[in-house]
Motif scaffolding. Structure first.
Motif, PDB file in Angstrom:
ATOM      1  N   ILE A  95      15.033 -14.625  38.471  1.00 35.47           N
ATOM      2  CA  ILE A  95      13.586 -14.798  38.324  1.00 35.47           C
ATOM      3  C   ILE A  95      13.325 -15.659  37.099  1.00 35.47           C
ATOM      4  O   ILE A  95      13.676 -15.283  35.973  1.00 35.47           O
ATOM      5  CB  ILE A  95      12.891 -13.431  38.182  1.00 35.47           C
ATOM      6  N   GLY A  96      12.732 -16.822  37.323  1.00 32.24           N
ATOM      7  CA  GLY A  96      12.478 -17.746  36.221  1.00 32.24           C
ATOM      8  C   GLY A  96      11.171 -17.454  35.512  1.00 32.24           C
ATOM      9  O   GLY A  96      10.455 -16.502  35.826  1.00 32.24           O
ATOM     10  N   GLU A  97      10.855 -18.298  34.555  1.00 30.76           N
ATOM     11  CA  GLU A  97       9.600 -18.155  33.820  1.00 30.76           C
ATOM     12  C   GLU A  97       8.463 -18.790  34.609  1.00 30.76           C
ATOM     13  O   GLU A  97       8.577 -19.907  35.105  1.00 30.76           O
ATOM     14  CB  GLU A  97       9.715 -18.814  32.446  1.00 30.76           C
ATOM     15  N   ALA A  98       7.357 -18.066  34.698  1.00 30.67           N
ATOM     16  CA  ALA A  98       6.186 -18.566  35.425  1.00 30.67           C
ATOM     17  C   ALA A  98       5.429 -19.589  34.573  1.00 30.67           C
ATOM     18  O   ALA A  98       5.529 -19.592  33.345  1.00 30.67           O
ATOM     19  CB  ALA A  98       5.276 -17.399  35.789  1.00 30.67           C
ATOM     20  N   VAL A 126      19.731  -8.430  39.894  1.00 28.04           N
ATOM     21  CA  VAL A 126      18.462  -9.116  39.646  1.00 28.04           C
ATOM     22  C   VAL A 126      18.375  -9.455  38.162  1.00 28.04           C
ATOM     23  O   VAL A 126      18.502  -8.571  37.306  1.00 28.04           O
ATOM     24  CB  VAL A 126      17.262  -8.241  40.056  1.00 28.04           C
ATOM     25  N   PHE A 127      18.165 -10.721  37.861  1.00 26.89           N
ATOM     26  CA  PHE A 127      18.065 -11.188  36.487  1.00 26.89           C
ATOM     27  C   PHE A 127      16.652 -11.715  36.228  1.00 26.89           C
ATOM     28  O   PHE A 127      16.037 -12.306  37.104  1.00 26.89           O
ATOM     29  CB  PHE A 127      19.078 -12.306  36.225  1.00 26.89           C
ATOM     30  N   GLY A 128      16.143 -11.484  35.032  1.00 27.68           N
ATOM     31  CA  GLY A 128      14.839 -12.023  34.644  1.00 27.68           C
ATOM     32  C   GLY A 128      13.661 -11.170  35.048  1.00 27.68           C
ATOM     33  O   GLY A 128      12.539 -11.676  35.193  1.00 27.68           O
ATOM     34  N   LYS A 129      13.878  -9.854  35.215  1.00 28.77           N
ATOM     35  CA  LYS A 129      12.755  -8.984  35.606  1.00 28.77           C
ATOM     36  C   LYS A 129      11.626  -9.026  34.578  1.00 28.77           C
ATOM     37  O   LYS A 129      10.457  -8.775  34.917  1.00 28.77           O
ATOM     38  CB  LYS A 129      13.250  -7.543  35.768  1.00 28.77           C
ATOM     39  N   GLU A 130      11.974  -9.347  33.334  1.00 26.54           N
ATOM     40  CA  GLU A 130      10.952  -9.424  32.282  1.00 26.54           C
ATOM     41  C   GLU A 130       9.971 -10.568  32.540  1.00 26.54           C
ATOM     42  O   GLU A 130       8.892 -10.624  31.925  1.00 26.54           O
ATOM     43  CB  GLU A 130      11.599  -9.588  30.910  1.00 26.54           C
ATOM     44  N   ASN A 131      10.332 -11.490  33.443  1.00 30.50           N
ATOM     45  CA  ASN A 131       9.455 -12.624  33.759  1.00 30.50           C
ATOM     46  C   ASN A 131       8.438 -12.309  34.860  1.00 30.50           C
ATOM     47  O   ASN A 131       7.608 -13.168  35.181  1.00 30.50           O
ATOM     48  CB  ASN A 131      10.293 -13.831  34.189  1.00 30.50           C
ATOM     49  N   LYS A 146       2.236  -9.332  35.699  1.00 27.74           N
ATOM     50  CA  LYS A 146       1.524  -8.115  36.108  1.00 27.74           C
ATOM     51  C   LYS A 146       0.027  -8.397  36.135  1.00 27.74           C
ATOM     52  O   LYS A 146      -0.527  -8.958  35.191  1.00 27.74           O
ATOM     53  CB  LYS A 146       1.826  -6.965  35.149  1.00 27.74           C
ATOM     54  N   GLY A 147      -0.612  -7.993  37.241  1.00 30.25           N
ATOM     55  CA  GLY A 147      -2.055  -8.149  37.357  1.00 30.25           C
ATOM     56  C   GLY A 147      -2.524  -9.587  37.429  1.00 30.25           C
ATOM     57  O   GLY A 147      -3.651  -9.900  37.022  1.00 30.25           O
ATOM     58  N   LYS A 148      -1.677 -10.480  37.928  1.00 36.81           N
ATOM     59  CA  LYS A 148      -2.011 -11.902  38.013  1.00 36.81           C
ATOM     60  C   LYS A 148      -1.890 -12.399  39.455  1.00 36.81           C
ATOM     61  O   LYS A 148      -1.227 -11.779  40.288  1.00 36.81           O
ATOM     62  CB  LYS A 148      -1.054 -12.728  37.143  1.00 36.81           C
ATOM     63  N   ALA A 149      -2.532 -13.513  39.722  1.00 37.49           N
ATOM     64  CA  ALA A 149      -2.323 -14.200  40.996  1.00 37.49           C
ATOM     65  C   ALA A 149      -1.004 -14.949  40.895  1.00 37.49           C
ATOM     66  O   ALA A 149      -0.831 -15.760  39.979  1.00 37.49           O
ATOM     67  CB  ALA A 149      -3.473 -15.165  41.267  1.00 37.49           C
ATOM     68  N   VAL A 150      -0.075 -14.660  41.818  1.00 36.87           N
ATOM     69  CA  VAL A 150       1.274 -15.217  41.704  1.00 36.87           C
ATOM     70  C   VAL A 150       1.684 -15.898  43.011  1.00 36.87           C
ATOM     71  O   VAL A 150       1.696 -15.276  44.072  1.00 36.87           O
ATOM     72  CB  VAL A 150       2.308 -14.125  41.363  1.00 36.87           C
ATOM     73  N   LEU A 151       2.026 -17.174  42.906  1.00 41.13           N
ATOM     74  CA  LEU A 151       2.583 -17.913  44.033  1.00 41.13           C
ATOM     75  C   LEU A 151       4.081 -18.061  43.767  1.00 41.13           C
ATOM     76  O   LEU A 151       4.502 -18.805  42.877  1.00 41.13           O
ATOM     77  CB  LEU A 151       1.915 -19.284  44.166  1.00 41.13           C
ATOM     78  N   ILE A 152       4.889 -17.291  44.514  1.00 40.16           N
ATOM     79  CA  ILE A 152       6.343 -17.314  44.339  1.00 40.16           C
ATOM     80  C   ILE A 152       6.917 -18.480  45.135  1.00 40.16           C
ATOM     81  O   ILE A 152       6.647 -18.613  46.326  1.00 40.16           O
ATOM     82  CB  ILE A 152       6.974 -15.997  44.836  1.00 40.16           C
ATOM     83  N   VAL A 153       7.702 -19.306  44.472  1.00 44.87           N
ATOM     84  CA  VAL A 153       8.376 -20.417  45.148  1.00 44.87           C
ATOM     85  C   VAL A 153       9.882 -20.182  45.029  1.00 44.87           C
ATOM     86  O   VAL A 153      10.417 -20.109  43.917  1.00 44.87           O
ATOM     87  CB  VAL A 153       7.997 -21.778  44.541  1.00 44.87           C
ATOM     88  N   ALA A 154      10.555 -20.028  46.175  1.00 42.92           N
ATOM     89  CA  ALA A 154      11.974 -19.699  46.188  1.00 42.92           C
ATOM     90  C   ALA A 154      12.755 -20.691  47.044  1.00 42.92           C
ATOM     91  O   ALA A 154      12.191 -21.377  47.893  1.00 42.92           O
ATOM     92  CB  ALA A 154      12.183 -18.279  46.717  1.00 42.92           C
ATOM     93  N   ASN A 155      14.068 -20.757  46.801  1.00 39.71           N
ATOM     94  CA  ASN A 155      14.940 -21.511  47.694  1.00 39.71           C
ATOM     95  C   ASN A 155      15.182 -20.689  48.952  1.00 39.71           C
ATOM     96  O   ASN A 155      14.913 -19.481  48.982  1.00 39.71           O
ATOM     97  CB  ASN A 155      16.264 -21.838  47.003  1.00 39.71           C
ATOM     98  N   PRO A 202       9.083 -19.265  39.905  1.00 40.99           N
ATOM     99  CA  PRO A 202      10.289 -19.698  40.621  1.00 40.99           C
ATOM    100  C   PRO A 202      11.318 -18.566  40.717  1.00 40.99           C
ATOM    101  O   PRO A 202      11.550 -17.855  39.739  1.00 40.99           O
ATOM    102  CB  PRO A 202      10.819 -20.834  39.742  1.00 40.99           C
ATOM    103  N   ILE A 203      11.913 -18.414  41.885  1.00 46.22           N
ATOM    104  CA  ILE A 203      12.965 -17.410  42.090  1.00 46.22           C
ATOM    105  C   ILE A 203      14.106 -18.049  42.881  1.00 46.22           C
ATOM    106  O   ILE A 203      13.892 -18.633  43.940  1.00 46.22           O
ATOM    107  CB  ILE A 203      12.447 -16.169  42.834  1.00 46.22           C
TER     108      ILE A 203
END
Length: 336
Positions: A178-181, A26-31, A34-43, A159-160
């Motif tokens: 894991i990309g930048e939000a 897993v790469f980009g865990k720093e992205n 936390k505590g936000k509304a998150v819509l994950i868009v993945a391939n 984006p993931i």
């Protein structure tokens, strides 16, 4: 009760995934927000494996939209609801059912409004070809509907990218990027083209891309040169730096450990062979393999430790179990 069950299930599935795959990176865990509304868009390339990888390796505990056909069985529908899946209806599910998406969108908005996370596969369907297909409007509709009802909410699009060395076989590798939000708010009200383009631009570099033209030839070249198919940047550099060749030698295939692993788990393998012939969509191959292993491998080991001694074969238990687990952990598959 539901949250406790999900927490326990995630741990069990995480362990099972690391037994099924040789390596999960897993790469980009720093992205991860936390505590936000998150819509994950993945391939989307590998049916149910894609969402459970994200659910168990991002700590976001997302709900995820799943094609409605999986909910046809009432028992399955209750189970899927219990593990945070929400049905999404398509035209192929019947025009009459399309109206049910209103409830799906309402649930999605409620989750995001409470600063939860929701996973949606932006391409709208799955395909094992290694590339990012054009994104559909679905995730943008959910984002804008959420902001319609909660204009002050900061809604992040995350984006993931998920990449496999081999979509169908156990013992393979996975790379999760894991990309930048970015905030959906800057594209509100309803700049569909803008938010889809931005999401695609950010998601594209996280997904391994092989040209559709001469796809198999490029794949053979990458295999021969042992280029890691789970690394989008490495694949991109190789393709940019090499001319396509017509004929390639076959790549080396590490069959031995895989074959021996099947011998030590032969009842589970027989179940897989029986199910294999019934799979119509090859994208579900890994999903069925994984579920069969998740359910029947523990049953097999329970039989070894409880059943063999009862029939006088107790001396076989420890060596069989030791070698079985050893080859299970050593299992590896070629890239494909």
């Amino acid at each position: 009760m539901k949250n406790t069950f999900n927490a326990l299930l995630r741990r069990v599935v995480w362990l099972a995934l690391h037994l099924y795959f040789k390596k999960i990176r897993v790469f980009g865990k720093e992205n991860l927000p936390k505590g936000k509304a998150v819509l994950i868009v993945a391939n989307h390339q590998n049916a149910l494996i894609d969402p459970i990888l994200i659910a168990t390796h991002t700590q976001l505990k997302p709900h995820f939209l799943t094609r409605a056909s999986a909910f046809k069985n009432p028992i399955a529908a209750r189970l899927l609801d219990f593990i945070r899946m929400i049905p999404i209806y398509r035209v192929r599910d019947g025009i009459d059912n399309m109206g049910k998406n209103k409830e799906t969108f309402e649930k999605s908005v409620k989750i995001l409004s409470s600063k939860g996370s929701l996973l949606i596969f932006g391409e709208g369907n799955h395909d094992m070809h290694r590339s990012l297909r054009p994104l559909k409007k679905g995730f943008a509709r959910i984002a804008f509907q959420t902001l319609d009802e909660n204009p002050e909410l900061e809604l992040l699009i995350l984006p993931i990218g998920i990449n496999y060395s081999n979509h169908k076989k156990s013992g393979s590798k996975v790379g999760i990027y894991i990309g930048e939000a970015f905030t959906a708010n800057e594209y509100y009200p309803k700049n569909y083209e803008g938010i889809i383009q931005e999401t695609s631009t950010r998601l594209g570099p996280l997904v391994t891309h092989l040209p559709r033209e001469h796809y198999e030839q490029w794949l053979k070249m990458l295999q021969k040169h042992r280029v890691d198919l789970t690394d989008p940047n490495m694949v991109k550099k190789f393709i940019e730096g090499h001319a396509l060749k017509e004929e390639q030698e076959p790549a080396f295939s590490p069959y031995f450990t895989n074959k021996v692993m099947k011998v030590f788990h032969f009842p589970v393998y027989w179940i897989w062979l029986w199910v294999k012939g019934k799979i119509k969509d090859p994208t579900f191959t890994a999903t069925f393999k994984f579920v069969i292993g998740l359910v029947f491998v523990p049953i097999w080991y329970l039989f070894l430790f409880a059943g063999l001694p009862s029939i006088g074969w107790g001396l076989w238990v420890l060596p069989w179990a030791f070698l079985g687990i050893l080859y299970l952990l050593s299992n590896t598959s070629e890239q494909a």
